[in-house]
Design an enzyme around this catalytic site. Sequence first.
Site, PDB file in Angstrom:
ATOM      1  N   SER A  48       0.850  -1.189   0.000  1.00 40.95           N
ATOM      2  CA  SER A  48       0.000   0.000   0.000  1.00 40.95           C
ATOM      3  C   SER A  48       0.883   1.235   0.000  1.00 40.95           C
ATOM      4  O   SER A  48       2.112   1.146   0.048  1.00 40.95           O
ATOM      5  CB  SER A  48      -0.911   0.016   1.229  1.00 40.95           C
ATOM      6  N   LYS A  49       0.249   2.405  -0.015  1.00 41.31           N
ATOM      7  CA  LYS A  49       0.989   3.668  -0.114  1.00 41.31           C
ATOM      8  C   LYS A  49       1.938   3.885   1.057  1.00 41.31           C
ATOM      9  O   LYS A  49       2.920   4.614   0.931  1.00 41.31           O
ATOM     10  CB  LYS A  49       0.007   4.836  -0.211  1.00 41.31           C
ATOM     11  N   ARG A  50       1.642   3.254   2.199  1.00 41.18           N
ATOM     12  CA  ARG A  50       2.536   3.471   3.347  1.00 41.18           C
ATOM     13  C   ARG A  50       3.916   2.850   3.139  1.00 41.18           C
ATOM     14  O   ARG A  50       4.857   3.154   3.856  1.00 41.18           O
ATOM     15  CB  ARG A  50       1.903   2.930   4.628  1.00 41.18           C
ATOM     16  N   HIS A  51       4.025   1.966   2.148  1.00 33.84           N
ATOM     17  CA  HIS A  51       5.321   1.346   1.849  1.00 33.84           C
ATOM     18  C   HIS A  51       6.126   2.172   0.843  1.00 33.84           C
ATOM     19  O   HIS A  51       7.313   1.929   0.652  1.00 33.84           O
ATOM     20  CB  HIS A  51       5.112  -0.071   1.291  1.00 33.84           C
ATOM     21  N   GLY A  52       5.495   3.120   0.184  1.00 35.87           N
ATOM     22  CA  GLY A  52       6.148   3.907  -0.864  1.00 35.87           C
ATOM     23  C   GLY A  52       5.236   4.025  -2.071  1.00 35.87           C
ATOM     24  O   GLY A  52       4.034   3.753  -1.984  1.00 35.87           O
TER      25      GLY A  52
END
Length: 486
Positions: free
Chosen positions: A259-263
């Site tokens: 998801s976006k929290r990983h990049g």
Amino acid sequence: MSCMSGKKVRTRFAPSPTGFMHVGNLRTALYAYLLAKSQGGDFVLRIEDTDRARYVEGAVQVIYDTLARAGLRHDEGPDRPGDCGPYVQSERREIYGKYAEELVRKGSAYYCFCGKQEPAEEGDESVTDASEVCPCCGMDPAEAAKRASSGEPFVIRQKIDRSGVSVFTDAVFGEITIENKVLDDQILLKSDGMPTYNFANVVDDHLMGITHVVRGSEYLSSTPKYNLLYRAFGWELPVYVHLPLIMGRNAEGEISKLSKRHGSVSFENLLAEGYLPEAVVNYIALLGWSPKSDQELFSLEELVERFDVSGLNKSPAVFDYGKLRWMNSEYIKRLSPEEFAAAAHPFAALPEKLEPVWGKIASLLHQRTELLSEIPQKIAFLAELPSYETDLFFNKKSKSSPETAKAVLAELLPRFEALEEMAREAVGKLIEDYAEAHGVKLGQPMWAVRIALSGLPVTPGGPGEIMEILGREESLKRLRAALERL
């Protein structure tokens, strides 16, 4: 009528126009493309836009642009019509209505007037609990037809026999068994006459002659319901190829669905960060597929030659940004000087005064760049000397200090001033002569001049290259300022 043509392999990519292209979607498209092309088959693009609430203006163009930049040319689609169109689901509304009504007549579906919640999005199962039986299921067909024809709002649901088990074979996960009691009477046709994803994809895949359905493993549990629809129509089942999830790892090392929290998780954003399209495609190809060799760098043509479904893995793949970064640097190194200069220029944000020497700057950056987006930071010192402390002249390895730097600059400055132009060879020769004359390692005068010119401990290129780019006037200005500071 079906578009099936003999035994020719046909795959499809059927995205919803809801925004950017997630790397998971791109991987699905890539594997569908590789599967088709490795077998001499067709790759079809279909736009699944029946969920109008989630439709994003311009998203279809994003799909076209992404496939084009990734090199995945579809054989048929909205912009390349073939014999199986239309290729946009909202333009196929009458087709779905006809087939849904056929299922009602066959007793494999029924009119539902309960007004229960309809699926909100692709693959959503937000209908009745699977253990519940909709009261409309047992309604007299004649009465149901009368109520429907009178204008009373209704949906059409699939009639599921919840006894026994469903067994099917997947090319990746093997034989799958699911108890029918967990299946629900899913909605096929919504009250507005539009199909749900779960119905439309079955009808379209058959009518478009899709032989191999490539999609994420999250659809494994829904496959028995799709198979019941195929059998109700008397259609041949496709080969299923379900792909493992793509996971991400956070800073603490914990792994969860990407998801976006990983990049960055969209193809667009990865390109904006300075990854080359070819590197991203190569990396994504290895997220769930193992070639039968140690080779890691593949052109798209090589992927087509080497791809085999037997190489697909069941286990989730972890997206490793470090590995992608390494792969990107390898692709950058393979570019010709001209290709690199062209690809890097949009990222460089050059001030006007440096435009004439971009070719020289690019040649310094070429073999030293992993991400194109890092270029402005690497070359900012060329436009403006950053503020720095004299402590920077300390360097243990080169035995440099502010005192040695002062001696170096004091002796070299007049020699640099005597040069008509700052050619790297001439600058390098003066620095080498100084080191030899004073019996010191070359690193000592090099360090002093580098810091004076850049205010940085690490630069792309040495003093000769930097002075050639800065030019005589700016180079001498920076050297004099450093000597004065020391």
